[in-house]
Design a protein around this motif. Structure first.
Motif, PDB file in Angstrom:
ATOM      1  N   PHE A 168      12.641   3.018  -7.297  1.00 21.27           N
ATOM      2  CA  PHE A 168      11.344   3.624  -7.561  1.00 21.27           C
ATOM      3  C   PHE A 168      10.816   3.206  -8.935  1.00 21.27           C
ATOM      4  CE2 PHE A 168       8.589   6.894  -9.274  1.00 21.27           C
ATOM      5  CZ  PHE A 168       7.588   6.875  -8.314  1.00 21.27           C
ATOM      6  N   ALA A 169      11.694   3.182  -9.938  1.00 18.25           N
ATOM      7  CA  ALA A 169      11.281   2.780 -11.287  1.00 18.25           C
ATOM      8  C   ALA A 169      10.765   1.345 -11.292  1.00 18.25           C
ATOM      9  CB  ALA A 169      12.438   2.944 -12.263  1.00 18.25           C
ATOM     10  N   SER A 170      11.348   0.487 -10.465  1.00 16.20           N
ATOM     11  CA  SER A 170      10.870  -0.899 -10.399  1.00 16.20           C
ATOM     12  C   SER A 170       9.467  -0.957  -9.807  1.00 16.20           C
ATOM     13  CB  SER A 170      11.831  -1.776  -9.607  1.00 16.20           C
ATOM     14  OG  SER A 170      11.731  -1.540  -8.228  1.00 16.20           O
ATOM     15  N   TRP A 171       9.159  -0.079  -8.852  1.00 17.44           N
ATOM     16  CA  TRP A 171       7.799  -0.009  -8.307  1.00 17.44           C
ATOM     17  C   TRP A 171       6.821   0.411  -9.397  1.00 17.44           C
ATOM     18  CZ3 TRP A 171       8.441   3.137  -3.102  1.00 17.44           C
ATOM     19  CH2 TRP A 171       9.244   2.415  -2.222  1.00 17.44           C
ATOM     20  N   GLN A 172       7.191   1.424 -10.168  1.00 23.18           N
ATOM     21  CA  GLN A 172       6.311   1.887 -11.246  1.00 23.18           C
ATOM     22  C   GLN A 172       6.086   0.783 -12.273  1.00 23.18           C
ATOM     23  OE1 GLN A 172       8.170   5.632 -12.562  1.00 23.18           O
ATOM     24  NE2 GLN A 172       6.256   6.616 -11.958  1.00 23.18           N
ATOM     25  N   ARG A 173       7.144   0.104 -12.673  1.00 23.27           N
ATOM     26  CA  ARG A 173       7.016  -0.987 -13.646  1.00 23.27           C
ATOM     27  C   ARG A 173       6.120  -2.093 -13.108  1.00 23.27           C
ATOM     28  NH1 ARG A 173      12.381  -0.220 -14.399  1.00 23.27           N
ATOM     29  NH2 ARG A 173      12.879  -1.956 -13.029  1.00 23.27           N
ATOM     30  N   SER A 174       6.299  -2.437 -11.848  1.00 22.72           N
ATOM     31  CA  SER A 174       5.496  -3.503 -11.241  1.00 22.72           C
ATOM     32  C   SER A 174       4.018  -3.162 -11.247  1.00 22.72           C
ATOM     33  CB  SER A 174       5.954  -3.773  -9.809  1.00 22.72           C
ATOM     34  OG  SER A 174       7.264  -4.276  -9.797  1.00 22.72           O
ATOM     35  N   ARG A 189       0.823  -1.212   0.000  1.00 26.16           N
ATOM     36  CA  ARG A 189       0.000   0.000   0.000  1.00 26.16           C
ATOM     37  C   ARG A 189       0.854   1.258   0.000  1.00 26.16           C
ATOM     38  NH1 ARG A 189      -1.037   3.293   3.824  1.00 26.16           N
ATOM     39  NH2 ARG A 189      -0.424   1.853   5.447  1.00 26.16           N
ATOM     40  N   ARG A 190       1.900   1.283   0.808  1.00 23.40           N
ATOM     41  CA  ARG A 190       2.759   2.473   0.884  1.00 23.40           C
ATOM     42  C   ARG A 190       3.492   2.704  -0.442  1.00 23.40           C
ATOM     43  NH1 ARG A 190       5.131   0.732   6.582  1.00 23.40           N
ATOM     44  NH2 ARG A 190       3.405   1.402   7.879  1.00 23.40           N
ATOM     45  N   LYS A 191       4.002   1.644  -1.032  1.00 21.42           N
ATOM     46  CA  LYS A 191       4.663   1.781  -2.328  1.00 21.42           C
ATOM     47  C   LYS A 191       3.685   2.339  -3.360  1.00 21.42           C
ATOM     48  CE  LYS A 191       7.723  -2.216  -1.763  1.00 21.42           C
ATOM     49  NZ  LYS A 191       8.022  -3.567  -2.291  1.00 21.42           N
ATOM     50  N   GLY A 223       0.320  11.355 -10.188  1.00 14.52           N
ATOM     51  CA  GLY A 223      -0.663  12.429 -10.120  1.00 14.52           C
ATOM     52  C   GLY A 223      -0.054  13.819 -10.059  1.00 14.52           C
ATOM     53  N   GLY A 224       1.268  13.914  -9.939  1.00 14.69           N
ATOM     54  CA  GLY A 224       1.935  15.208  -9.906  1.00 14.69           C
ATOM     55  C   GLY A 224       2.076  15.830  -8.534  1.00 14.69           C
ATOM     56  N   LEU A 225       1.758  15.076  -7.496  1.00 16.61           N
ATOM     57  CA  LEU A 225       1.880  15.594  -6.132  1.00 16.61           C
ATOM     58  C   LEU A 225       3.347  15.790  -5.752  1.00 16.61           C
ATOM     59  CD1 LEU A 225      -0.102  16.295  -3.839  1.00 16.61           C
ATOM     60  CD2 LEU A 225       0.181  13.983  -2.996  1.00 16.61           C
ATOM     61  N   LEU A 226       4.204  14.871  -6.175  1.00 14.49           N
ATOM     62  CA  LEU A 226       5.650  14.943  -5.966  1.00 14.49           C
ATOM     63  C   LEU A 226       6.349  14.543  -7.259  1.00 14.49           C
ATOM     64  CD1 LEU A 226       6.016  13.053  -2.547  1.00 14.49           C
ATOM     65  CD2 LEU A 226       6.300  15.488  -2.906  1.00 14.49           C
ATOM     66  N   THR A 227       7.599  14.963  -7.390  1.00 10.84           N
ATOM     67  CA  THR A 227       8.395  14.528  -8.536  1.00 10.84           C
ATOM     68  C   THR A 227       9.178  13.279  -8.135  1.00 10.84           C
ATOM     69  OG1 THR A 227      10.360  15.800  -7.946  1.00 10.84           O
ATOM     70  CG2 THR A 227       8.689  16.919  -9.314  1.00 10.84           C
ATOM     71  N   VAL A 228       9.717  12.590  -9.107  1.00  2.00           N
ATOM     72  CA  VAL A 228      10.529  11.407  -8.830  1.00  2.00           C
ATOM     73  C   VAL A 228      11.732  11.784  -7.973  1.00  2.00           C
ATOM     74  CG1 VAL A 228      11.960   9.606  -9.867  1.00  2.00           C
ATOM     75  CG2 VAL A 228       9.805  10.251 -10.945  1.00  2.00           C
TER      76      VAL A 228
END
Length: 99
Positions: free
Chosen positions: A66-72, A36-38, A47-52
């Motif tokens: 972080f990129a691996s979380w996005q890919r997953s 859930r946190r990831k 959503g644009g709340l924070l940048t990478v």
């Protein structure tokens, strides 16, 4: 100039449909990253709340992590973020790419 200013939303929709704000994100001291946190952090970036860069600095993450979380999430949704099943979802994705 106004066009150079970055306008950010005050809140975005989280992975479970709830509103997320900067204050409702996991604290910067988070060390235990549950699914859930990831997903909340990825949703904040999408959503644009924070940048990478802000997320990596705030949480002490590498860009690759972080990129691996996005890919997953893109490949398998929230279940893809489960560390205990990461190999299963990776194999499933690779099989799908072959066909």
């Amino acid at each position: 100039m106004i066009e150079n200013q970055k306008i950010r939303p005050a809140q975005v929709i989280g992975p479970l449909g709830e509103p997320l704000t900067i204050d409702s994100l996991p604290p910067p001291s988070t060390t235990r990253w549950v699914v859930r946190r990831k997903a909340e952090v990825v949703a904040a970036v999408n959503g644009g709340l924070l940048t990478v860069d802000e997320v990596c600095e705030r949480y002490g993450l590498t860009l690759e992590e972080f990129a691996s979380w996005q890919r997953s999430i893109d490949r398998s949704g929230m279940p893809g973020l489960r560390v205990t099943r990461i190999q299963h979802y990776r194999d499933l994705y690779e099989r799908q790419q072959r066909f």
